[in-house]
Structures are given as structure tokens and as C-alpha cells.
Design a protein around this motif. Sequence first.
Motif, short mmCIF file in Angstrom:
data_model
loop_
_atom_site.label_atom_id
_atom_site.label_comp_id
_atom_site.label_asym_id
_atom_site.label_seq_id
_atom_site.Cartn_x
_atom_site.Cartn_y
_atom_site.Cartn_z
N ASN A 159 0.80 -1.23 0.00
CA ASN A 159 0.00 0.00 0.00
C ASN A 159 0.83 1.28 0.00
O ASN A 159 0.28 2.37 -0.02
CB ASN A 159 -0.92 0.00 1.23
CG ASN A 159 -2.13 0.89 1.03
OD1 ASN A 159 -2.82 0.79 0.03
ND2 ASN A 159 -2.38 1.78 1.98
N THR A 160 2.15 1.17 0.00
CA THR A 160 2.99 2.35 0.14
C THR A 160 2.87 3.31 -1.04
O THR A 160 2.61 4.50 -0.87
CB THR A 160 4.46 1.94 0.33
OG1 THR A 160 4.57 1.10 1.48
CG2 THR A 160 5.33 3.17 0.52
N ILE A 161 3.04 2.78 -2.25
CA ILE A 161 3.00 3.63 -3.44
C ILE A 161 1.62 4.25 -3.65
O ILE A 161 1.51 5.46 -3.90
CB ILE A 161 3.44 2.84 -4.69
CG1 ILE A 161 4.88 2.33 -4.51
CG2 ILE A 161 3.34 3.71 -5.93
CD1 ILE A 161 5.89 3.43 -4.27
N PRO A 162 0.52 3.47 -3.57
CA PRO A 162 -0.80 4.10 -3.69
C PRO A 162 -1.04 5.19 -2.65
O PRO A 162 -1.65 6.22 -2.96
CB PRO A 162 -1.77 2.93 -3.49
CG PRO A 162 -1.00 1.73 -3.92
CD PRO A 162 0.41 2.00 -3.50
N LEU A 163 -0.54 4.98 -1.43
CA LEU A 163 -0.74 5.98 -0.38
C LEU A 163 0.03 7.25 -0.70
O LEU A 163 -0.48 8.37 -0.52
CB LEU A 163 -0.29 5.41 0.97
CG LEU A 163 -0.50 6.33 2.18
CD1 LEU A 163 -1.98 6.67 2.36
CD2 LEU A 163 0.05 5.68 3.44
N ILE A 164 1.26 7.10 -1.19
CA ILE A 164 2.05 8.28 -1.56
C ILE A 164 1.38 9.04 -2.70
O ILE A 164 1.26 10.27 -2.67
CB ILE A 164 3.48 7.86 -1.97
CG1 ILE A 164 4.27 7.40 -0.74
CG2 ILE A 164 4.21 9.02 -2.64
CD1 ILE A 164 5.67 6.94 -1.06
N PHE A 165 0.92 8.29 -3.71
CA PHE A 165 0.31 8.93 -4.87
C PHE A 165 -0.94 9.72 -4.48
O PHE A 165 -1.08 10.89 -4.84
CB PHE A 165 -0.05 7.88 -5.92
CG PHE A 165 -0.84 8.43 -7.08
CD1 PHE A 165 -0.21 9.14 -8.09
CD2 PHE A 165 -2.22 8.26 -7.14
CE1 PHE A 165 -0.94 9.67 -9.15
CE2 PHE A 165 -2.95 8.79 -8.19
CZ PHE A 165 -2.31 9.49 -9.20
N THR A 166 -1.86 9.08 -3.76
CA THR A 166 -3.11 9.76 -3.40
C THR A 166 -2.85 10.93 -2.45
O THR A 166 -3.50 11.97 -2.56
CB THR A 166 -4.09 8.77 -2.75
OG1 THR A 166 -3.44 8.09 -1.66
CG2 THR A 166 -4.58 7.75 -3.74
N THR A 167 -1.91 10.76 -1.53
CA THR A 167 -1.61 11.83 -0.59
C THR A 167 -1.12 13.08 -1.32
O THR A 167 -1.64 14.19 -1.09
CB THR A 167 -0.56 11.38 0.44
OG1 THR A 167 -1.07 10.29 1.20
CG2 THR A 167 -0.21 12.53 1.39
N PHE A 168 -0.15 12.91 -2.19
CA PHE A 168 0.41 14.07 -2.87
C PHE A 168 -0.51 14.60 -3.96
O PHE A 168 -0.49 15.79 -4.26
CB PHE A 168 1.80 13.73 -3.43
CG PHE A 168 2.87 13.72 -2.38
CD1 PHE A 168 3.51 14.89 -2.02
CD2 PHE A 168 3.21 12.55 -1.73
CE1 PHE A 168 4.48 14.89 -1.03
CE2 PHE A 168 4.19 12.53 -0.74
CZ PHE A 168 4.83 13.71 -0.39
#
Length: 325
Positions: free
Chosen positions: A201-210
Motif C-alpha cells: 500500500n505504500t506507493i498508492p498511499l504516496i500517490f493519493t496523498t500528494f
Amino acid sequence: MSAPSLITFSIHGNIAYINYQFSFFTLPVLLLFVPVLYIPATCVIVFRICSTLLIEYKNKNVNIQLFGVITLSHVMCLLFFTTELFYLRLPMAGVFTSWCASVLPNGYLISLVIMTYYFNYATMAFPFLVALLRLNLIIFPSTHAKVNKGILKIAIPLIFTYPFIFTFFLFPGSGFCTKIEFLPFGSIILRVTDTLFGINNTIPLIFTTFFWFSACLITNFVLIFKLIRHRFTVDLSMRSQKSHKAEISLTLTTVSMTFSFLTNGMIAISGIFFPSVAVYLIVIRPFTNDLDTCIVPWVFYLTHPIFQEKPKNRIIVSSVERIHN
């Protein structure tokens, strides 16, 4: 969240954890009760905001579209708090330790992870939506109700469905429990294995956050610029003090809604570049999320004039935010 370096090993089948006896006299349990100091009061505030929304919906004294979205964001934050309670706080306090150690990794555990991230992703969209609705009130002073109605018809269903795009890979997986090294014996955390294509879930979380943070930041910048310009172009005699207070309140509320991005960004980035630090941040994450859950409704409730007057004396919130028939 699932980096091997964060947690050392699974506790499933470990006899020491199966025989673990829950105790109220540990630091994680004491921290578990910290939200009692502010969550009940926040629930009361959110209830009062919801009640006011229902009253004003009948009286049509405020912008129901904007008021409704802000209120919905408060409710979603409380739901996020509830899911995170079961995902992080209770496991760290040792409430589920014995049970979790006595069962195999399973889908029941991963459901807690999915629900937590679902509400996390959903709540991230509201700061941008609130700012966008306010911006449209200024750009389209005569037709904003129609414009925002069209936006909400798309935005609300999208907010409730798009999180599945960033969590679908978790559904085939299994949840399992591992210990947390630096906390007392019995403190555990949920992790995920066997996800679709091995995605974490790290990459999806970074993408949606930014993505949402950037969209929110740009929209708020334009909004504040428009508000300042509007203030100097509108005759002061046409602006009431309550109208000015309402605009300030909504601006403070919109800005305070961006706090949630700090926690998500901090956790996601540290998970990639500083995995040894990420587990410490995950432990304090619930309290940083509590800032967003509590500060936003309190700021809105304590600063907006609609909550400071008796119903018979309430007026339209703002010269740039009133409903046009």
C-alpha cells in the motif's frame, strides 16, 4: 506497511502469545484511553453540526451544499477514527493478542486494514472538494448552486468508490499479526501478505496523498487570492461583520483540513526511505490523525457565526456564499 524490516516475525502459533494475559496497567493501554479526553466532546460537536445542518436545510439560510460536504467530512473522519481504533490502537494495547496468536492468518484481519485505508483515502478528498465548492461561489456568483450541484453529483459517488481502486489488491490477501519490538510484550500490529501481484500500500498511499494535497494546495491558493481580491472590490457598507466572520471561519476550516496529508505523507515516505523509523511513526500515527478528526470540527463550530446565534437571529453566511434562487 508491509516492509519486512518494520516488524520481526509473526506471532501466529507462538505459545507465549497464545497464553498472553491482557493487562490494563501497560503504557499502550493507558495511551488507548487518551482519546477519551477529546473524542466524546468531538462527537457532541459533530452531532450539533449535523443538527444545525438539518435545521438550516429546512430554513434555507445557508449554503446547504457547502455545509453538507463539511459535515460529511466530519462524519467520515469519525468513521476513520473508529476503524483505526481496531486496526492500530486495540492491537497495540494487546486486546487481540491471545486470539490472534491462536488463529491462522485470515481474511478477517485484512478486512480491518482495508476498511481503515478505505476511510483514509475517502477523507483525503474532502479538503479539495470543500475548497473547490467555495471557489465556485466566487467565480460563479449567480450560478454557483447549479455548478456545485453538478460537481457534487459526480464527486460524492467518486469519493465513496475511488478508494477501491487503491485497495483492490488487498482483497485476495491475508492479514496476520506481528509483535512490535520497542513496546511491551503483547503489543502487536496487523500486516498483510499474499496481496494481488505482491503490491503493497505504500506507493498508492504516496500517490493519493500528494495528488490530493497538491490539488488542495492549488485550489486554496486561488481561493484565498480571490477572497482577498473580493474583499477590496466589494463596498464595505455591503459587508456585515457576521459575513466577514463566516468567510474567515470557512477559510480556517478549509486550511485545517489539510493536516491529514502530513500524517499520510510522513508514514508513506518513511516506509520507503526510512523503514526502521516507520514503525515508530505508525505507533504515533493515531494521535496525529486525531488532530484532523478533532481540530476541523472544533474550528468550524467555534468560529462560524451560525453556531453562535439563536435560530431566529441567524442570517445568510456570506455575501459571496449565499444561496441564489
